[in-house]
Design an enzyme around this catalytic site. Structure first.
Site, mmCIF file in Angstrom:
data_model
loop_
_atom_site.group_PDB
_atom_site.id
_atom_site.type_symbol
_atom_site.label_atom_id
_atom_site.label_comp_id
_atom_site.label_asym_id
_atom_site.label_seq_id
_atom_site.Cartn_x
_atom_site.Cartn_y
_atom_site.Cartn_z
ATOM 1 N N HIS A 55 -40.038 26.996 8.759
ATOM 2 C CA HIS A 55 -38.860 27.765 8.422
ATOM 3 C C HIS A 55 -39.002 28.672 9.665
ATOM 4 O O HIS A 55 -40.074 29.134 9.966
ATOM 5 C CB HIS A 55 -38.867 28.487 7.239
ATOM 6 C CG HIS A 55 -38.193 27.532 6.214
ATOM 7 N ND1 HIS A 55 -37.504 27.885 5.050
ATOM 8 C CD2 HIS A 55 -38.361 26.232 6.072
ATOM 9 C CE1 HIS A 55 -37.480 27.210 4.103
ATOM 10 N NE2 HIS A 55 -37.761 25.696 4.585
ATOM 11 N N GLU A 57 -38.755 31.956 9.426
ATOM 12 C CA GLU A 57 -39.377 33.116 9.051
ATOM 13 C C GLU A 57 -40.921 32.574 8.951
ATOM 14 O O GLU A 57 -41.692 33.852 9.409
ATOM 15 C CB GLU A 57 -38.976 33.640 7.866
ATOM 16 C CG GLU A 57 -37.647 33.922 7.692
ATOM 17 C CD GLU A 57 -36.645 32.866 7.260
ATOM 18 O OE1 GLU A 57 -35.703 33.134 6.429
ATOM 19 O OE2 GLU A 57 -37.065 31.729 7.594
ATOM 20 N N CYS A 85 -34.978 32.050 1.922
ATOM 21 C CA CYS A 85 -35.171 31.377 0.802
ATOM 22 C C CYS A 85 -36.471 31.848 -0.256
ATOM 23 O O CYS A 85 -37.137 32.866 0.268
ATOM 24 C CB CYS A 85 -35.472 29.767 1.325
ATOM 25 S SG CYS A 85 -37.293 29.516 1.919
ATOM 26 N N CYS A 88 -39.931 31.724 1.934
ATOM 27 C CA CYS A 88 -39.875 33.070 3.129
ATOM 28 C C CYS A 88 -39.770 34.341 2.281
ATOM 29 O O CYS A 88 -40.390 35.270 2.710
ATOM 30 C CB CYS A 88 -38.662 32.430 3.990
ATOM 31 S SG CYS A 88 -39.087 30.975 4.624
#
Length: 159
Positions: A55, A57, A85, A88
């Site tokens: 991801h 992040e 999410c 993260c």
């Protein structure tokens, strides 16, 4: 004149554009120290890397802690084009990031207020100040454009 939040969200949108170019869901992120130094950048690469952990992040946090020489990012703000999410949001709390700014909300997986608010959970030993809706229109538009393009590609491959 752009606010600092808008300036750095535009940097996150540039990262989202990199994901879009790879046909990845266009999510971008930058982490900025209080003195204005960009500590880490990242964009979504889940399909490219074949990893759930890729991801935007997580990538940006990895780069920022390496540059900082410490896992604590207490003097930093994270700018993300889409609400984080659960994974993260947890990483943001764990890295002690002071502030989280995001553009578009994520009603199906957002954990900065949409479904849960991991960033402001008082039972954790750290809470993250949160600002939402910065450049929301631009952040939403890149996602909508991506999914429209994806639907068209899928439809064309079915014909």
């Amino acid at each position: 004149m752009l606010s600092a939040d808008e300036k750095y969200m535009r940097e996150a949108l540039k990262q989202a554009g990199k994901a879009f170019a790879l046909k990845e869901v266009p999510i971008g992120c930058v982490i900025v120290r209080d003195d204005g130094v960009i500590m880490g950048r990242g964009y979504n690469r889940r399909n490219t890397d074949k990893s759930t952990l890729s991801h935007a992040e997580i990538s940006a946090i990895r780069k920022a802690v390496k540059k900082a020489g410490d896992w604590r990012l207490e003097d930093c703000t994270i700018y993300i084009t889409l609400e984080p999410c659960p994974m993260c949001a947890g990483a943001i709390v764990q890295s002690r990031i002071k502030r989280c700014v995001f553009g578009a909300s994520s009603p199906k997986s957002g954990c900065a207020g949409s479904i849960l608010n991991i960033l402001d959970e008082e039972r954790f030993n750290h809470q993250v100040e949160t600002e939402q809706g910065v450049l929301q229109k631009e952040c939403t538009e890149i996602l909508q454009s991506f999914f429209k393009d994806l639907r068209e590609r899928l439809k064309a491959s079915d014909e």
